[in-house]
Design a protein around this motif. Structure first.
Motif, mmCIF file in Angstrom:
data_model
loop_
_atom_site.group_PDB
_atom_site.id
_atom_site.type_symbol
_atom_site.label_atom_id
_atom_site.label_comp_id
_atom_site.label_asym_id
_atom_site.label_seq_id
_atom_site.Cartn_x
_atom_site.Cartn_y
_atom_site.Cartn_z
ATOM 1 N N UNK A 33 0.827 -1.205 0.000
ATOM 2 C CA UNK A 33 0.000 0.000 0.000
ATOM 3 C C UNK A 33 0.863 1.257 0.000
ATOM 4 N N UNK A 34 1.879 1.264 0.840
ATOM 5 C CA UNK A 34 2.756 2.425 0.969
ATOM 6 C C UNK A 34 3.457 2.738 -0.347
ATOM 7 N N UNK A 35 3.958 1.712 -0.994
ATOM 8 C CA UNK A 35 4.695 1.906 -2.242
ATOM 9 C C UNK A 35 3.748 2.203 -3.401
ATOM 10 N N UNK A 36 2.677 1.419 -3.528
ATOM 11 C CA UNK A 36 1.813 1.531 -4.706
ATOM 12 C C UNK A 36 0.787 2.654 -4.613
ATOM 13 N N UNK A 37 0.230 2.888 -3.433
ATOM 14 C CA UNK A 37 -0.834 3.882 -3.289
ATOM 15 C C UNK A 37 -0.302 5.229 -2.805
ATOM 16 N N UNK A 38 0.500 5.209 -1.753
ATOM 17 C CA UNK A 38 1.031 6.463 -1.213
ATOM 18 C C UNK A 38 2.295 6.929 -1.926
ATOM 19 N N UNK A 39 2.875 6.045 -2.730
ATOM 20 C CA UNK A 39 4.106 6.361 -3.486
ATOM 21 C C UNK A 39 5.276 6.700 -2.553
ATOM 22 N N UNK A 40 5.320 6.025 -1.407
ATOM 23 C CA UNK A 40 6.431 6.202 -0.469
ATOM 24 C C UNK A 40 7.382 5.015 -0.588
ATOM 25 N N UNK A 41 8.652 5.283 -0.802
ATOM 26 C CA UNK A 41 9.591 4.163 -0.933
ATOM 27 C C UNK A 41 9.871 3.506 0.426
ATOM 28 N N UNK A 42 10.211 2.244 0.363
ATOM 29 C CA UNK A 42 10.678 1.543 1.555
ATOM 30 C C UNK A 42 12.203 1.531 1.517
ATOM 31 N N UNK A 43 12.816 1.647 2.679
ATOM 32 C CA UNK A 43 14.264 1.711 2.770
ATOM 33 C C UNK A 43 14.814 0.518 3.536
ATOM 34 N N UNK A 44 16.118 0.423 3.608
ATOM 35 C CA UNK A 44 16.765 -0.721 4.246
ATOM 36 C C UNK A 44 16.344 -0.871 5.707
ATOM 37 N N UNK A 45 16.157 0.245 6.400
ATOM 38 C CA UNK A 45 15.788 0.168 7.819
ATOM 39 C C UNK A 45 14.380 -0.395 8.001
ATOM 40 N N UNK A 46 13.497 -0.142 7.027
ATOM 41 C CA UNK A 46 12.166 -0.744 7.080
ATOM 42 C C UNK A 46 12.289 -2.255 6.925
ATOM 43 N N UNK A 47 13.083 -2.678 5.948
ATOM 44 C CA UNK A 47 13.287 -4.114 5.720
ATOM 45 C C UNK A 47 13.895 -4.780 6.951
ATOM 46 N N UNK A 48 14.847 -4.119 7.571
ATOM 47 C CA UNK A 48 15.473 -4.682 8.768
ATOM 48 C C UNK A 48 14.460 -4.799 9.908
ATOM 49 N N UNK A 49 13.693 -3.750 10.129
ATOM 50 C CA UNK A 49 12.677 -3.787 11.179
ATOM 51 C C UNK A 49 11.641 -4.865 10.928
ATOM 52 N N UNK A 50 11.175 -4.987 9.678
ATOM 53 C CA UNK A 50 10.209 -6.021 9.345
ATOM 54 C C UNK A 50 10.844 -7.406 9.470
ATOM 55 N N UNK A 51 12.133 -7.496 9.184
ATOM 56 C CA UNK A 51 12.843 -8.767 9.370
ATOM 57 C C UNK A 51 12.842 -9.202 10.826
ATOM 58 N N UNK A 52 13.026 -8.239 11.723
ATOM 59 C CA UNK A 52 12.970 -8.572 13.157
ATOM 60 C C UNK A 52 11.565 -9.032 13.559
ATOM 61 N N UNK A 53 10.557 -8.432 12.964
ATOM 62 C CA UNK A 53 9.186 -8.878 13.244
ATOM 63 C C UNK A 53 8.975 -10.297 12.717
ATOM 64 N N UNK A 54 9.514 -10.590 11.542
ATOM 65 C CA UNK A 54 9.429 -11.950 11.002
ATOM 66 C C UNK A 54 10.161 -12.933 11.916
ATOM 67 N N UNK A 55 11.267 -12.508 12.477
ATOM 68 C CA UNK A 55 11.986 -13.355 13.431
ATOM 69 C C UNK A 55 11.118 -13.620 14.658
ATOM 70 N N UNK A 56 10.407 -12.607 15.110
ATOM 71 C CA UNK A 56 9.469 -12.784 16.217
ATOM 72 C C UNK A 56 8.390 -13.792 15.857
ATOM 73 N N UNK A 57 7.889 -13.745 14.622
ATOM 74 C CA UNK A 57 6.883 -14.709 14.172
ATOM 75 C C UNK A 57 7.444 -16.121 14.200
ATOM 76 N N UNK A 58 8.709 -16.259 13.822
ATOM 77 C CA UNK A 58 9.352 -17.574 13.894
ATOM 78 C C UNK A 58 9.296 -18.121 15.321
ATOM 79 N N UNK A 59 9.615 -17.277 16.281
ATOM 80 C CA UNK A 59 9.615 -17.733 17.670
ATOM 81 C C UNK A 59 8.206 -18.093 18.160
ATOM 82 N N UNK A 60 7.199 -17.400 17.666
ATOM 83 C CA UNK A 60 5.818 -17.706 18.037
ATOM 84 C C UNK A 60 5.393 -19.067 17.484
ATOM 85 N N UNK A 61 5.768 -19.367 16.257
ATOM 86 C CA UNK A 61 5.299 -20.582 15.592
ATOM 87 C C UNK A 61 6.193 -21.806 15.787
ATOM 88 N N UNK A 62 7.444 -21.599 16.155
ATOM 89 C CA UNK A 62 8.353 -22.741 16.327
ATOM 90 C C UNK A 62 7.939 -23.571 17.544
#
Length: 116
Positions: free
Chosen positions: A85-114
């Motif tokens: 939505x951010x990229x396609x509708x709001x035309x806001x780019x995502x940066x490396x820090x967003x990817x890193x932060x989302x990666x940490x959230x994905x890591x949290x999901x791993x711990x929830x499901x493992x």
């Protein structure tokens, strides 16, 4: 015809509900001149459809997934939908820090499901 598996139905409904909720929460940002009261009323209207999908998704998924797992699925879907939505509708780019932060959230999901 066989019923769809619970995870497919649950995740599918949560994806659709997130599309509605993302527009309810952030779609108005492109319309800064719109009166706040109008924006709130339109957002409530959109959110109604989100609830029509989200509540059944959690009801169907609970038991197959724990409440913590349902919430985690919801958050991962929310971030995924929001990124698009951010990229396609709001035309806001995502940066490396967003990817890193989302990666940490994905890591949290791993711990929830493992299974430990």
């Amino acid at each position: 015809m066989p019923a769809l598996p619970v995870p497919v139905v649950t995740i599918g409904l949560l994806v659709l509900s997130n599309l509605f909720m993302t527009f309810a929460w952030y779609g108005h940002l492109k319309y800064k001149a719109a009166p706040l009261v109008a924006v709130i009323l339109v957002s409530w209207g959109i959110a109604f459809f989100e609830y029509l999908l989200q509540v059944p998704a959690n009801r169907i998924g609970y038991g197959h997934f724990s409440a913590a797992q349902l919430k985690t699925i919801q958050e991962v879907i929310t971030l995924t939908v929001f990124c698009a939505f951010s990229v396609l509708y709001l035309k806001e780019p995502l940066h490396w820090n967003h990817a890193l932060g989302f990666g940490f959230i994905a890591l949290g999901a791993f711990f929830i499901f493992h299974r430990w």
